[in-house]
Write an enzyme that holds these catalytic residues in place. Structure first.
Site, mmCIF file in Angstrom:
data_model
loop_
_atom_site.group_PDB
_atom_site.id
_atom_site.type_symbol
_atom_site.label_atom_id
_atom_site.label_comp_id
_atom_site.label_asym_id
_atom_site.label_seq_id
_atom_site.Cartn_x
_atom_site.Cartn_y
_atom_site.Cartn_z
ATOM 1 N N TYR B 98 -1.998 -2.532 -22.825
ATOM 2 C CA TYR B 98 -1.671 -3.624 -23.741
ATOM 3 C C TYR B 98 -2.624 -3.679 -24.933
ATOM 4 O O TYR B 98 -2.251 -4.078 -26.024
ATOM 5 C CB TYR B 98 -1.656 -4.967 -22.995
ATOM 6 C CG TYR B 98 -0.334 -5.194 -22.299
ATOM 7 C CD1 TYR B 98 0.849 -5.213 -23.040
ATOM 8 C CD2 TYR B 98 -0.248 -5.354 -20.920
ATOM 9 C CE1 TYR B 98 2.073 -5.396 -22.404
ATOM 10 C CE2 TYR B 98 0.959 -5.545 -20.285
ATOM 11 C CZ TYR B 98 2.123 -5.568 -21.032
ATOM 12 O OH TYR B 98 3.328 -5.747 -20.427
ATOM 13 N N GLU B 198 -6.437 2.948 10.298
ATOM 14 C CA GLU B 198 -5.391 2.926 9.267
ATOM 15 C C GLU B 198 -4.881 1.516 9.005
ATOM 16 O O GLU B 198 -4.714 1.112 7.858
ATOM 17 C CB GLU B 198 -4.223 3.835 9.685
ATOM 18 C CG GLU B 198 -3.054 3.816 8.731
ATOM 19 C CD GLU B 198 -1.816 4.530 9.298
ATOM 20 O OE1 GLU B 198 -1.958 5.326 10.237
ATOM 21 O OE2 GLU B 198 -0.712 4.277 8.789
ATOM 22 N N ASP B 249 -2.003 6.315 12.861
ATOM 23 C CA ASP B 249 -0.829 6.491 13.708
ATOM 24 C C ASP B 249 -0.710 7.959 14.076
ATOM 25 O O ASP B 249 -1.187 8.834 13.347
ATOM 26 C CB ASP B 249 0.450 6.102 12.943
ATOM 27 C CG ASP B 249 0.640 4.598 12.883
ATOM 28 O OD1 ASP B 249 -0.030 3.880 13.652
ATOM 29 O OD2 ASP B 249 1.459 4.154 12.041
#
Lengths: 558, 368
Positions: B98, B198, B249
């Site tokens: 911006y 995780e 996992d």
């Protein structure tokens, strides 16, 4: 009484014949008829000046005289016509000087100036008015025709000394069943194109609207006078052969062939005899039957001939065409081809000159067709020139849509024998060699155009690139100098960058770009011209035209 | 206040500008050179243990019409970040965008930047070309990742100094900032090791057990893929000689989170050593665990097609398939077509996770 009716019938029969065959003679359609009349007079003027070695100055007036009725006046600075010939020249059929001559000449419409006299008489009943200044004498008269006896009817008006040092002819006639139109078939267009093909002439045109158009002389070179040449055996029809034979004084056909044709030697006659054992070449030429003629022409095709000399072909000339187009069309870019003569039908030499004029005063995509310096205005669709041009893939040459491009295409076909499609002499038939050569010539010119257009495009692209980069210079200079810790030097950096961009992206600047090669003419590549004698064509594919020229060269030395 | 790394970044930026100005002075088109960041230029070196960019370079030069705009933009980004550094202010890459989104002139229908994607890549270009991190250029990233444990940090921020004791952050932990380098001082790191889990849920579970206190470790969750800040923090902790253990996992996606922490990723290979921890070790969950712990067998779920595809891809990565243990694991995934979540470790009892970690570490049952 009966005699009277018969004589009246006979008297009108010529006119009737003429009326019925108007189309064939160029008097079809009101617009075309008017153009034909102007063409006949202007052609005569150009030819007369040419014979006398004078730069033609021709002025044409067309004025409206009533519904479909126009007065046409043509004045030239030619040698004029002597009193003794003036009637024959303008009031007698088949009195032309060109008849039976085998040399490159303008295509005459129908029966020339006499045809115009006839047309005036038929449509308005008025004779032609003519004033001729010839060798110091001036004669003014009206010329009508005695159709019955094919004789001119001369009504003298005045006779005396010509203005000192002046010669020339002024013909004036009133014609009916004609119409003036500002179109591609009109008088203006005809004269403009005539001027293009005859840059040695100054032509002015006063239109019925009161406008005066001037096409000034643009070259100081008179056209070469066409040579009279003997026909080549491969360039003759049975009909022409029999015509020639009838007029021959020779005792034997064998002698006649050797005398009247080029490249026919005693040995060749012997070869021919072997091909046509059933024809007695020892008999009188005047006894030649239609069958004989057909057999001989057939035999001509089987004998191996040396190609004809091509020096009978007289082009307008590259420089002349260029000057002429510059003068009359005034294009931004012009490319004129310079090609060697070729041969069609195995025995007829011809030459094609093509030019492309880009961004000039001509109509978009106009095709300017010429045969032996005479413009071909009509029958465009059936003409080899049109077909050859339409057959080109113009996109390959940077031309998207031919009809919308500011492009004038000039094609001049020069030959002792122009293969017209019809007696109207407004289009060239599709002889394979002719179409190929026209296509190759135009493509050659198109390659020049392509280089020009891609150069322009590059220039435009360069300018576009320059503008694109210049936009960023301000912001970059500021950021770069601030980033380097010298924010105050922004203006200096900007100046340097601007200079660098300008230098890099100036026209013809240092920016290296791939050179764009113009597309190759695939038809020209490898295919070779179909020149040379027919016999040679079979065994030797390739550069036939060149071989023909070499053969002609050898022949000269013999 | 300009910190050491700030000063380095500032000087590098200014040198970039000076070099360009020198080119202009010599009538040469100013250029910007940066290592090519495409996959073809990503290399893995065994000796180093992380992904990095090869020797291929990309040159951008102003006088090339195709590169002029990008070149200008690059210099604009460099100059703007130089200002941030000088002013000691930070913003996001969106904030930077911006700052740079303005028209190039009243008569020009073009902005310096039209899309944020344009400036984002240029930030990466500058990082890799100058050998600085975007954080050094005062560009922040979204925070993700939480820490708890025996670690005290002094945070010099916005003109104030705050001391943060990561052992006293209650249930929420200390959220890892986007920049752990500039104005950040690690006063005490007394832990024995670092445990990375995780999932935030597991982190909260272990935090409630005060696992980090009992074990004297630092407990970290990246909450999925590790953020730049998290990876930097882990790198720094590894530099403090703490072993880094990771738990994810048991599927290709989880494992890849580990591999990103360990070696970096293909896309972000330009980050190199500063953002990778080759020393890290993988505790689990592994396919072998499923066989080892009976209760886990019942808790597996079917692997999806994407899981299998990812596993196959990973088998093709030389920095992974050079470890036979991982090849075995990945092959098991492809064979059994099963996976299991790390949450499943709580299947029998909630405190099992802690026991699991302790056992794995004490028995050195980790994967490289």
């Amino acid at each position: 009484m009966g005699d009277g009716i018969f004589s009246k019938f006979k008297e009108y029969s010529v006119a009737e014949f003429f009326k019925k065959n108007r189309q064939m003679l160029g008097f079809s359609g009101k617009v075309r008829s008017l153009t034909t009349i102007v063409h006949e007079y202007v052609t005569n003027s150009l030819d007369a000046c040419g014979e006398a070695g004078i730069y033609p100055e021709i002025e044409v007036w067309v004025g409206e005289e009533g519904e479909d009725r126009y007065k046409v006046k043509v004045r030239d600075n030619g040698p004029g016509i002597p009193k003794t010939h003036i009637g024959k020249a303008l009031g007698m059929m088949l009195a032309g000087t060109k008849f039976n001559r085998y040399a490159q000449q303008r295509g005459q419409q129908g029966i020339g100036a006499t045809g115009c006299t006839m047309y005036a008489l038929i449509t308005t009943g008025k004779p032609i008015r003519v004033a001729s200044s010839h060798e110091g004498k001036r004669i003014e008269c009206e010329i009508g025709m005695d159709f019955k006896n094919n004789k001119p009817v001369i009504t003298p008006i005045s006779e005396g000394d010509a203005e000192a040092g002046k010669s020339g002819l002024e013909i004036e006639g009133v014609f009916g069943d004609v119409r003036h139109e500002k179109s591609a078939y009109g008088v203006y267009e005809y004269l403009r194109r005539t001027a293009i093909a005859n840059p040695h002439a100054a032509i002015a045109y006063n239109s019925p609207d009161g406008e005066r158009f001037v096409f000034p002389k643009s070259v100081d070179v008179l056209p070469e006078k066409p040579m009279e040449v003997k026909p080549h055996p491969l360039g003759i029809s049975a009909h022409d052969l029999i015509e020639k034979a009838r007029g021959s004084q020779n005792q034997r056909i064998s002698a006649f062939l050797q005398e009247e044709f080029t490249r026919v030697s005693l040995n060749k006659v012997k070869e021919l005899q072997e091909m046509v054992p059933e024809v007695d070449l020892g008999k009188k030429p005047s006894d030649m039957s239609w069958e004989d003629a057909e057999r001989i022409v057939g035999g001509f095709g089987k004998v191996k001939w040396i190609a004809p000399a091509t020096d009978s072909v007289v082009p307008i000339g590259t420089a002349q065409v260029e000057k002429s187009l510059n003068s009359i069309i005034g294009p931004e870019y012009i490319f004129v081809t310079s090609r060697s003569p070729k041969i069609y039908r195995g025995g007829i030499p011809f030459m094609v000159e093509a030019a492309l004029a880009y961004n000039g005063k001509g109509a978009n995509g106009e095709i300017l067709r010429f045969a032996n310096r005479a413009p071909l205005l009509f029958d465009a669709g059936g003409c080899s020139i049109t077909q050859a041009i339409k057959g080109i893939d113009w996109k390959r040459y940077g031309v998207k849509n031919l009809e919308e491009e500011p492009l004038s295409i000039f094609v001049h076909f020069a030959s002792v024998h122009v293969p017209y499609t019809s007696a109207g002499k407004q289009s060239i038939s599709d002889e394979e060699e002719v179409v190929d050569e026209i296509k190759n010539a135009v493509m050659e010119a198109a390659r020049g155009l392509y280089r020009h257009l891609s150069g322009k495009r590059r220039e435009k692209e360069t300018a576009g690139k320059r503008a694109a980069i210049l936009r960023y210079v301000g912001q970059l200079s500021q950021d770069m100098s601030e980033l380097g810790g010298v924010g105050s030097e922004g203006a200096k950096v900007k100046e340097r960058l601007l200079k660098m961009v300008e230098e890099r992206y100036s026209a013809g600047g240092a920016e290296e770009e791939e050179k764009e090669e113009a597309p190759e003419a695939e038809a020209e590549k490898g295919k070779g011209e179909k020149g040379g004698a027919k016999g040679g064509k079979k065994g030797e594919a390739g550069d036939g035209g060149k071989k023909a020229d070499e053969a002609a060269e050898e022949e000269k030395e013999e | 206040m300009i910190f050491m790394s700030d000063k380095a970044a500032f000087e590098k930026l200014e040198m970039l500008g000076k070099n360009m100005l020198a080119q202009v002075k010599n009538d040469k088109s100013p250029t910007f050179e940066t290592p090519l960041r495409s996959k073809s230029n990503v290399q893995f070196e065994e000796g180093l243990g992380y992904l990095r960019l090869g020797a291929k370079k990309e040159e951008r030069t102003f006088l090339n019409v195709g590169q002029a705009r990008t070149f200008m933009q690059t210099v604009s980004v460099a100059n703007k970040t130089k200002k941030f550094v000088k002013e000691g202010l930070h913003t996001s890459i969106r904030g930077l965008y911006y700052q740079l989104k303005f028209s190039l002139g009243e008569d020009v229908d073009e902005s310096l930047f039209e899309e944020q994607s344009e400036s984002n890549v240029l930030v990466e270009d500058l990082e890799v070309a100058l050998g600085v991190k975007r954080e050094d250029l005062h560009l922040t990233t979204d925070r993700k990742g939480v820490v708890a444990g025996a670690m005290v940090v002094k945070d010099n921020f916005a003109g104030e100094e705050t001391t943060i004791d990561c052992a006293k952050q209650g249930r929420s932990g200390w959220m890892i900032p986007s920049d752990v380098d500039n104005g950040m001082e690690f006063v005490e790191v007394e832990a024995d090791y670092v445990l990375v889990v995780e999932k935030d849920a597991l982190w909260q579970r272990l935090n409630e057990d005060r696992f980090w206190k009992k074990e004297n470790c630092i407990l970290v969750t990246p909450k999925g893929q590790a953020s730049r800040g998290t990876r930097r923090l882990l790198r720094k902790l590894a530099d403090h000689k703490l072993p880094i253990y990771v738990m994810t996992d048991c599927d290709a996606w989880g494992w890849y989170i580990y591999w990103t922490i360990k070696t970096g990723s293909m896309n972000l290979a330009y980050l190199g050593r500063d953002f990778s921890i080759p020393e890290s070790r993988f505790l689990g969950v592994t396919m072998a665990d499923i066989e080892k712990y009976d209760f886990l067998k019942k808790l597996t779920i079917n692997a999806k097609q994407v899981d299998l595809k990812r596993a196959e891809e990973m088998l093709g990565y030389p920095w992974i398939n050079r470890h036979k243990e991982w090849v075995e694991e990945l092959k098991k995934v492809l064979k059994t077509k099963k996976k299991i979540e790390q949450d499943a470790l709580q299947g029998e009892r909630l405190t099992f996770v802690g026991e699991y970690v302790r056992e794995k570490i004490s028995k050195k049952q980790w994967l490289p």
